[in-house]
Design a protein around this motif. Structure first.
Motif, PDB file in Angstrom:
ATOM      1  N   PRO A  31       6.797  -1.238 -13.981  1.00  0.00           N
ATOM      2  CA  PRO A  31       7.523  -2.442 -13.545  1.00  0.00           C
ATOM      3  C   PRO A  31       6.894  -3.216 -12.384  1.00  0.00           C
ATOM      4  N   PRO A  32       5.742  -3.835 -12.571  1.00  0.00           N
ATOM      5  CA  PRO A  32       5.134  -4.544 -11.437  1.00  0.00           C
ATOM      6  C   PRO A  32       5.884  -5.824 -11.072  1.00  0.00           C
ATOM      7  N   GLU A  33       5.847  -6.138  -9.805  1.00  0.00           N
ATOM      8  CA  GLU A  33       6.318  -7.453  -9.386  1.00  0.00           C
ATOM      9  C   GLU A  33       5.111  -8.393  -9.462  1.00  0.00           C
ATOM     10  N   HIS A  39      -3.446  -2.952  -7.977  1.00  0.00           N
ATOM     11  CA  HIS A  39      -4.450  -2.241  -7.177  1.00  0.00           C
ATOM     12  C   HIS A  39      -4.532  -0.775  -7.597  1.00  0.00           C
ATOM     13  N   GLY A  41      -3.451   1.800  -6.287  1.00  0.00           N
ATOM     14  CA  GLY A  41      -2.176   2.520  -6.206  1.00  0.00           C
ATOM     15  C   GLY A  41      -1.373   2.346  -7.489  1.00  0.00           C
ATOM     16  N   HIS A  42      -1.367   1.123  -8.015  1.00  0.00           N
ATOM     17  CA  HIS A  42      -0.663   0.885  -9.276  1.00  0.00           C
ATOM     18  C   HIS A  42      -1.277   1.710 -10.408  1.00  0.00           C
ATOM     19  N   THR A 228       7.949   5.376  -6.698  1.00  0.00           N
ATOM     20  CA  THR A 228       7.329   6.116  -5.603  1.00  0.00           C
ATOM     21  C   THR A 228       8.374   6.606  -4.600  1.00  0.00           C
ATOM     22  N   ARG A 260       3.146   8.277  -3.510  1.00  0.00           N
ATOM     23  CA  ARG A 260       2.231   7.141  -3.631  1.00  0.00           C
ATOM     24  C   ARG A 260       0.791   7.630  -3.596  1.00  0.00           C
ATOM     25  N   LEU A 261      -0.093   6.842  -4.111  1.00  0.00           N
ATOM     26  CA  LEU A 261      -1.511   7.099  -3.905  1.00  0.00           C
ATOM     27  C   LEU A 261      -1.946   6.407  -2.614  1.00  0.00           C
ATOM     28  N   SER A 269      -1.615  -2.052  -0.419  1.00  0.00           N
ATOM     29  CA  SER A 269      -0.391  -2.819  -0.231  1.00  0.00           C
ATOM     30  C   SER A 269      -0.723  -4.260  -0.561  1.00  0.00           C
ATOM     31  N   LYS A 270       0.048  -4.819  -1.481  1.00  0.00           N
ATOM     32  CA  LYS A 270      -0.239  -6.180  -1.923  1.00  0.00           C
ATOM     33  C   LYS A 270      -0.180  -7.173  -0.772  1.00  0.00           C
TER      34      LYS A 270
END
Ligand code: ATP
Ligand code: MG
Length: 550
Positions: A31-33, A39, A41-42, A228, A260-261, A269-270
């Motif tokens: 579920p990305p915003e 990145h 992490g995702h 996460t 989290r990674l 972090s975006k």
């Protein structure tokens, strides 16, 4: 690679199945915003969800969590889809939280009807000041017991756009003394006059994350909603919201959390990545130095190497920082298997072999990829004039330098042994050329005593007759500190020397490389042909060995 046992999420799912949950009802989602690019992490969350889908034969939805119109854009939606496809994953349904705005609004009306939500007409400062602390109870809003007709009326007016942002909010009526601060009457709707990338200006109110997420999972019938660890305290609210719209039909989704990674020398972090883009520290979200999926792709990372990295990192509930050298190890390992070998000479120095006949035409044989003998060999022209790397010659060799220097011998890879004779300099005293002699009988592979003669070093080269000019972008880490982003001033932690542009002479073979083709440049590392169509350009992906100086 050693096969790992089931991770703790798989154990949870296996437990559910053993207690009677139907395997056919499993469904996952990523579920990305759409407020930035994906990145590294995702990557962890993508691989977790899609690998579960593959393992259990279950569908995985791609859900855009698009409830903050001010920060979101179609550009991000497109980039996210592109990255997931590039990784080799296929989602089942492409979903948008914004498709559920109507349903969410109707449920909110039900909440008010059930006296589980109310309109608060205080300022956001007042609401914040009344929240209390984990050890001190919050203070109920003076609007908490407002009658539901009035709340319904104002909420409908908000929906119609009759109220400005900040005048009213809709809050869930839960518990102002809960030890979980998130349960203290959280805001679930705010008025906002903004242009949404999908719904335009048709909505004047927007739902908050917590209200949206669990209900979207329910609408899509997601069985296991994985997020996460920082969302662990949200789980109670997630469940409360599902209860508030009960009775539920079908599957009741459940939220579970994993760590989290975090990667050393990297930010995931975006918000911080967006800052680097906005400040012009990098050349966009897909700059090869960025830890975005698209940046890593431009850097020369492969889907296989990223997936094997995610698998090696694994899934756990423990927070830690993964060393970025593991990521580099994964791409080096994959490219060692896959990348054809080639010769590229950075910062070239001309060598002329004075005893080599100008008219002689000969070629030497190279393994295309010694890891894949089936790919065979390639012929490379050898000639009187060649280039070697400037670094491979020293006029006054320092101790321990065994490459070319006056009077000393070196082997040219897969070719002859040469000895340096004369140095030619320009008026400024710079070395422009080195004249050498070659040992005619020393050709590699000719299996004579001379050809087997050992010299201390072997260096690579390209023929000056056919060499092609290329530009090589050499990247270093984007941050100087192991844990960037912890201090206030992220920009002061940026490594100013993260890009060095070098010119090179490369084999003509490389001139026909296509965008995205990977190579191992002998003795140097792995490189990828970049998207630049005008000039021949390569990005360095990673060195041959871990060259990081601590
Ligand atoms: P950011 O803080 O960078 O904005 P986010 O969590 O807000 O990240 P989302 O687009 O909301 O970004 O994230 C989509 C999914 O990816 C979520 O399920 C989130 O938990 C997961 N995710 C984001 N960052 C990481 C990370 N560093 N490690 C593992 N999963 C992550
Ligand atoms: Mg988020």
């Amino acid at each position: 690679m050693k096969k790992k046992g089931p991770n703790f999420i798989e154990q949870i799912i296996d437990g559910d199945i053993s207690r009677g949950f139907k395997k056919d009802n499993l469904r996952f989602r990523f579920p990305p915003e759409p407020n930035g690019y994906l990145h590294i992490g995702h990557l962890k969350a993508i691989c977790l969800n899609f690998n579960l889908g593959e393992k259990y034969g279950a569908p995985v939805n791609l859900r855009f969590d698009d409830t903050n119109p001010e920060k979101e854009a179609k550009e991000y939606v497109d980039a996210i889809k592109n990255d997931i496809l590039w990784l080799g994953y296929k989602w089942n349904k492409e979903c948008y939280a914004s498709d559920y705005f109507e349903q969410l609004y109707n449920w909110a009306l039900v909440l008010i009807e059930k006296d589980l939500a109310y309109i608060d007409s205080q300022s956001s400062e007042d609401i914040a000041n009344q929240k209390g602390t984990p050890t001190k109870d919050g203070k109920p809003s003076p609007y908490r017991d407002r009658n539901k007709e009035e709340s319904l009326k104002i909420f409908k007016e908000m929906h119609n756009g009759d109220h400005k942002q900040g005048e009213h909010v809709l809050r869930a009526k839960i518990n102002m003394s809960s030890p979980n601060m998130l349960m203290r009457d959280p805001v679930i709707y705010r008025a906002m006059d903004s242009n949404h990338h999908r719904t335009g200006d048709s909505w004047k109110i927007y739902p908050m994350y917590d209200w949206t997420h669990g209900e979207s999972d329910y609408i899509e019938q997601v069985s296991h909603s994985l997020c996460t660890l920082e969302f662990e305290p949200h789980r109670e609210l997630y469940d409360w919201f599902l209860d508030s719209i009960s009775p539920l039909k079908g599957i009741r989704p459940k939220q579970r959390e994993f760590s989290r990674l975090n990667l050393s020398y990297t930010i995931t972090s975006k918000r911080n990545l967006a800052k680097l883009v906005e400040e012009g520290v990098v050349d966009g979200w897909d700059d090869p130095r960025m830890p975005t999926i698209s940046g890593l792709r431009n850097r020369g990372y492969t889907p296989e190497s990223l997936k094997s990295f995610a698998l090696t990192v694994g899934i756990s509930k423990r927070e830690n920082v993964i060393d970025v050298s593991l990521l580099e190890f994964c791409v080096r390992t994959h490219l060692n298997e896959e990348a054809p070998r080639a010769m590229a000479v950075l910062d070239p120095l001309k060598i002329s072999i004075i005893n080599y006949n100008e008219n002689k035409e000969e070629s030497v044989n190279f393994d295309i990829n010694p890891q894949k003998p089936g790919q065979g060999k390639r012929e490379i022209l050898f000639s009187k004039n060649i280039y070697i790397e400037r670094e491979d010659f020293q006029e006054n060799p320092e101790e321990g330098f065994f490459r070319l220097s006056p009077g000393e011998e070196v082997r040219l890879k897969n070719a002859y042994i040469i000895k340096a004779k004369n140095i030619i300099k320009n008026e400024e005293g710079q070395i422009t050329e080195v004249e050498c002699e070659y040992d005619e009988k020393s050709k590699s592979g000719s299996n004579t005593e001379e050809s087997n003669r050992k010299v201390k070093a072997t260096i690579h080269w390209v023929s000056a007759e056919t060499a092609v000019e290329a530009t090589i972008n050499i990247y270093d880490r984007l941050f100087k500190v192991p844990e960037p982003g912890k201090s206030q001033d992220l920009l002061s932690e940026v490594n100013e020397n993260s890009l060095e542009i070098k010119s090179a002479k490369v084999e003509p073979y490389l001139a026909s490389a296509k965008d995205g083709d990977h190579f191992q440049f002998q003795r140097s590392g792995y490189f990828v042909r970049t998207n630049n169509k005008k000039t021949l350009e390569f990005n360095k992906t990673v060195g041959l060995r871990d060259g990081w100086k601590k």
